[in-house]
Design an enzyme around this catalytic site. Structure first.
Site, PDB file in Angstrom:
ATOM      1  N   LYS A  13       0.830  -1.212   0.000  1.00  0.00           N
ATOM      2  CA  LYS A  13       0.000   0.000   0.000  1.00  0.00           C
ATOM      3  C   LYS A  13       0.861   1.258   0.000  1.00  0.00           C
ATOM      4  O   LYS A  13       0.598   2.202  -0.731  1.00  0.00           O
ATOM      5  CB  LYS A  13      -0.946   0.018   1.213  1.00  0.00           C
ATOM      6  N   ARG A  87     -10.052   0.515   8.669  1.00  0.00           N
ATOM      7  CA  ARG A  87      -9.595  -0.852   8.911  1.00  0.00           C
ATOM      8  C   ARG A  87     -10.651  -1.673   9.643  1.00  0.00           C
ATOM      9  O   ARG A  87     -10.416  -2.843   9.920  1.00  0.00           O
ATOM     10  CB  ARG A  87      -8.338  -0.800   9.768  1.00  0.00           C
ATOM     11  N   ARG A 126      11.744  -7.095   5.498  1.00  0.00           N
ATOM     12  CA  ARG A 126      11.777  -5.642   5.278  1.00  0.00           C
ATOM     13  C   ARG A 126      12.728  -4.968   6.278  1.00  0.00           C
ATOM     14  O   ARG A 126      12.726  -5.273   7.451  1.00  0.00           O
ATOM     15  CB  ARG A 126      10.343  -5.125   5.471  1.00  0.00           C
ATOM     16  N   ARG A 159      11.377  -2.987  11.467  1.00  0.00           N
ATOM     17  CA  ARG A 159      10.281  -2.356  12.195  1.00  0.00           C
ATOM     18  C   ARG A 159       9.837  -3.299  13.290  1.00  0.00           C
ATOM     19  O   ARG A 159       9.748  -4.517  13.058  1.00  0.00           O
ATOM     20  CB  ARG A 159       9.120  -2.094  11.222  1.00  0.00           C
ATOM     21  N   ARG A 170      -0.880  -9.682  12.882  1.00  0.00           N
ATOM     22  CA  ARG A 170      -1.431  -8.608  12.039  1.00  0.00           C
ATOM     23  C   ARG A 170      -2.278  -9.187  10.906  1.00  0.00           C
ATOM     24  O   ARG A 170      -3.301  -8.624  10.539  1.00  0.00           O
ATOM     25  CB  ARG A 170      -0.294  -7.740  11.467  1.00  0.00           C
TER      26      ARG A 170
END
Ligand code: AMP
Length: 218
Positions: A13, A87, A126, A159, A170
């Site tokens: 996104k 969300r 990531r 992160r 998540r």
């Protein structure tokens, strides 16, 4: 244009938003980025959000909705793209109501669809630069020197919510609470444009641009 971009965490996104913003001159409003900023500044909102974010759970609607409605007010006439919001179905309803109060509505709903397996691989690999925000991947988008940012030589970090356990949580949260938002829009006669996000970023952008160009010209 007022755009909602839906999709699982790790669906790309953020990357697509940057490209859409550049092409159409919109304001990019990422609820995750705003929350991280609030945390970094140590505001009371940031403190309220912290434990939920670290656990991979959603921050309560009453915190997020007002924060995003305030942010939307800063958009120019060109419009905005919402990234990571709404969300929950309740957030979607509150967004609709707030826009309707100003005689506005969402013009386009894009839904990035991606397999959980691909998400897990993307997110756990990531790495980002704490200084300039550049994002890398240990396999797919490596910096010139392992673990070091190409732009400013800062040491890259993972992160806190990209670890395997938090990513799994998540994804669970996404399927339980965010997927119903797609049904909410479809059931209310608001066409959702599904995009296969398992593809490369350029292919995904092409599909999105075709759709948004048509809406912009209409
Ligand atoms: P993101 O960067 O969009 O993946 O968001 C990171 C974290 O911020 C999420 O895992 C949630 O804890 C929180 N968050 C972001 N957007 C929302 C939202 N619209 N509603 C509730 N929590 C959110």
């Amino acid at each position: 244009m007022r755009i909602v971009l839906l999709g699982a965490p790790g669906a790309g996104k953020g990357t697509q938003c940057k490209r859409i913003v550049q092409r159409y001159g919109l304001l990019h409003l990422s609820s995750g980025d705003i929350l991280r900023q609030q945390r970094a500044e140590g505001t009371s909102l940031g403190k309220k959000a912290q434990s939920y974010m670290d656990a991979g759970q959603l921050v309560p609607d009453q915190v997020v909705v007002q924060m995003m409605i305030d942010a939307i007010k800063k958009a120019s006439a060109a419009g905005f793209i919402l990234d990571g919001f709404p969300r929950t179905v309740n957030q979607a309803i509150e967004l609709d109501d707030s826009l309707a109060d100003n005689g506005q509505a969402v013009d386009a709903i894009l839904n990035l669809q991606i397999d959980d397996r691909v998400v897990a691989e993307r997110m756990t690999g990531r790495r980002s630069c704490p200084k300039c925000g550049a994002v890398y991947h240990v396999k797919n988008l490596r910096p010139k020197v392992d673990g070091i940012c190409d732009n400013d030589s800062a040491r890259l970090v993972q992160r806190y919510d990209d670890s395997l356990e938090v990513v799994a949580e998540r994804l669970k949260t996404y399927h339980q609470q965010t997927e119903p938002v797609v049904d909410y829009y479809n059931n209310n006669g608001r066409a959702v444009f599904d995009v296969d996000a398992n593809n490369g970023a350029d292919e995904v952008s092409d599909l999105i641009f075709q759709k948004l160009d048509a809406i912009a010209e209409a």
